[in-house]
Write an enzyme that holds these catalytic residues in place. Sequence first.
Site, mmCIF file in Angstrom:
data_model
loop_
_atom_site.group_PDB
_atom_site.id
_atom_site.type_symbol
_atom_site.label_atom_id
_atom_site.label_comp_id
_atom_site.label_asym_id
_atom_site.label_seq_id
_atom_site.Cartn_x
_atom_site.Cartn_y
_atom_site.Cartn_z
ATOM 1 N N TYR A 1 -14.742 23.672 -6.031
ATOM 2 C CA TYR A 1 -15.394 22.392 -6.593
ATOM 3 C C TYR A 1 -16.692 21.874 -5.810
ATOM 4 O O TYR A 1 -16.443 21.512 -4.596
ATOM 5 C CB TYR A 1 -14.344 21.329 -6.686
ATOM 6 C CG TYR A 1 -14.563 19.999 -7.079
ATOM 7 C CD1 TYR A 1 -14.927 19.799 -8.753
ATOM 8 C CD2 TYR A 1 -14.604 18.782 -6.610
ATOM 9 C CE1 TYR A 1 -15.233 18.790 -9.241
ATOM 10 C CE2 TYR A 1 -14.955 17.623 -7.143
ATOM 11 C CZ TYR A 1 -15.312 17.771 -8.421
ATOM 12 O OH TYR A 1 -15.464 16.180 -8.703
ATOM 13 N N ASP B 1 -7.004 24.764 -4.039
ATOM 14 C CA ASP B 1 -7.233 23.673 -5.247
ATOM 15 C C ASP B 1 -6.488 24.348 -6.461
ATOM 16 O O ASP B 1 -6.980 25.326 -6.931
ATOM 17 C CB ASP B 1 -8.735 23.321 -5.549
ATOM 18 C CG ASP B 1 -8.954 22.141 -6.347
ATOM 19 O OD1 ASP B 1 -8.176 22.256 -7.405
ATOM 20 O OD2 ASP B 1 -10.035 21.340 -6.166
ATOM 21 N N LYS C 1 -7.082 15.532 -14.289
ATOM 22 C CA LYS C 1 -7.412 16.534 -15.280
ATOM 23 C C LYS C 1 -5.978 17.049 -16.008
ATOM 24 O O LYS C 1 -5.716 16.125 -16.657
ATOM 25 C CB LYS C 1 -7.815 17.952 -14.559
ATOM 26 C CG LYS C 1 -9.071 17.738 -13.668
ATOM 27 C CD LYS C 1 -10.508 17.543 -14.550
ATOM 28 C CE LYS C 1 -11.646 17.072 -13.712
ATOM 29 N NZ LYS C 1 -11.648 17.873 -12.441
ATOM 30 N N ARG D 1 0.710 -1.216 0.093
ATOM 31 C CA ARG D 1 -0.109 -0.183 -0.224
ATOM 32 C C ARG D 1 0.659 1.230 0.093
ATOM 33 O O ARG D 1 0.183 2.386 -0.523
ATOM 34 C CB ARG D 1 -0.963 0.182 1.314
ATOM 35 C CG ARG D 1 -2.269 0.911 1.082
ATOM 36 C CD ARG D 1 -3.208 0.401 2.103
ATOM 37 N NE ARG D 1 -2.772 0.636 3.439
ATOM 38 C CZ ARG D 1 -2.972 -0.177 4.272
ATOM 39 N NH1 ARG D 1 -3.701 -1.166 4.210
ATOM 40 N NH2 ARG D 1 -2.145 -0.119 5.466
HETATM 41 C C1 LIG Z 1 -12.547 17.607 -11.149
HETATM 42 C C2 LIG Z 1 -12.181 18.391 -9.953
HETATM 43 C C3 LIG Z 1 -11.963 17.759 -8.987
HETATM 44 C C4 LIG Z 1 -12.120 16.512 -8.541
HETATM 45 O O1 LIG Z 1 -11.509 15.335 -9.422
HETATM 46 P P1 LIG Z 1 -11.662 14.037 -9.324
HETATM 47 O O2 LIG Z 1 -10.747 13.287 -9.865
HETATM 48 O O3 LIG Z 1 -13.017 14.086 -10.657
HETATM 49 O O4 LIG Z 1 -12.426 13.363 -8.146
HETATM 50 C C5 LIG Z 1 -11.217 18.445 -7.894
HETATM 51 N N1 LIG Z 1 -11.209 20.039 -8.110
HETATM 52 C C6 LIG Z 1 -11.634 20.405 -8.991
HETATM 53 C C7 LIG Z 1 -11.149 22.000 -9.409
HETATM 54 C C8 LIG Z 1 -11.891 19.548 -10.225
HETATM 55 O O5 LIG Z 1 -12.068 20.189 -11.389
#
Ligand SMILES: *Cc1c(COP(=O)(O)O)cnc(C)c1O
Length: 401
Positions: A120, A191, A216, A67
């Site tokens: 988000y 974020d 992303k 892990r």
């Molecule tokens: C998509 C997104 C997330 C979450 O990511 P996932 O991998 O889909 O859980 C978090 N913050 C932002 C700004 C996002 O666009």
Amino acid sequence: MTAASPGKRLHSATRLLHAGAPALRDGAGPVNVPVVRTSTVRFENTATQADHHHRRTAGERVASYGRHGLDTHRALEDAVVGLEGGHRAFLTPSGLSAITLVLLALLSPGDHALVADGVYAPLRRVDSTLLQRLGITVEYFSPTHDDLASRLRPNTRLLYLESPSSLLYEVLDLPALSAVARDRGVTVATDNTWSGGWFHQPLSLGANISIQAATKYISGHSDLMQGVVVVDSPALAAKLSTAYEALGLTIGADDAYLALRGLRTLPVRLAQHQRNATAVAEFLQQQPQVSRVFYPALPTDPGHALWKRDFSGASGLVSFEFRHATPAAANAFVDALRLFGIGASWGGYESLALAAQPERLREHRQWTGDAPVVRLHIGLEDPRDLIADLAQAFADAAPAL
Ligand SMILES: *Cc1c(COP(=O)(O)O)cnc(C)c1O
């Protein structure tokens, strides 16, 4: 010179390309880090096993179990730490789990957290389903309209931001907000998914923690779910590490490899996303059906000056507001697009369109409009084809717009 030896003096794109490269053995070896899949670690003897266990408990990044991840995980962590400029990275199975990890690691019953209203949106579900049950209070505020200092309470432990915000890309004054919070001993997390970590380094601007959905731009190919958290100090690393272990978080070595592969081309992809998105944003500004285009790189965007100061580029996300259209007409516009996929998420090579839900817009305190908003992720296609597709959708849906 071996691929693994580039020093600090190299420019960041060069360092990103070579981060985590494996050392040569007997004078030769692969370019890429091997994918080390394993469920556990084998030791030569019990003394070595105990030594690994102790080093791990003391905070060293050594694995004593599957892990914890091995070479592929370490290489990705190193590359992400290099990108964000922090102390240590944690790899999680999704962007949302990266957010939840930070919240659970830093907040205890009775604590208060201030969260920017444009974050988000699923974070609010973590709050309503998990944090409230644990007796943690989350207060949403507008970082551009409210006075942060007056909202801080004696039990405020965390300031949680996202810049630019989701959906409307409101750029925040991260250095100013961080200074107010840190002055009062409040940890600042933000974020950083929008910039991919390439156009913006929050830890150098006052944040303590940078979070990204590697799903992303780091992945970049719409084939991976992953999150990363980078912290700026050993003390925060210890807190995160405790929660990470307790939650049993880990990612597979194949996914770590895919993220590392994505990172190699992050700068070139983002440069093209920016070129294409700028062309699309400028086209949208000229359309009579469009009243507002949200893209911080546009000189008309309210966040442009802050963006210019704190960011070195803009991503592929462009939202726009219709002048008159009803929500049904906005949906008809999206349905008329042929090249754009219809769907959530973004950061991959391909273009996507999404009609924003009004309740999501209302979460942003600075939002005063009532017209529908469409979010576009501008991919790496030839921008002339994207603009032609948008033009035909405007024409096709024209009677309703
Ligand atoms: C998509 C997104 C997330 C979450 O990511 P996932 O991998 O889909 O859980 C978090 N913050 C932002 C700004 C996002 O666009």
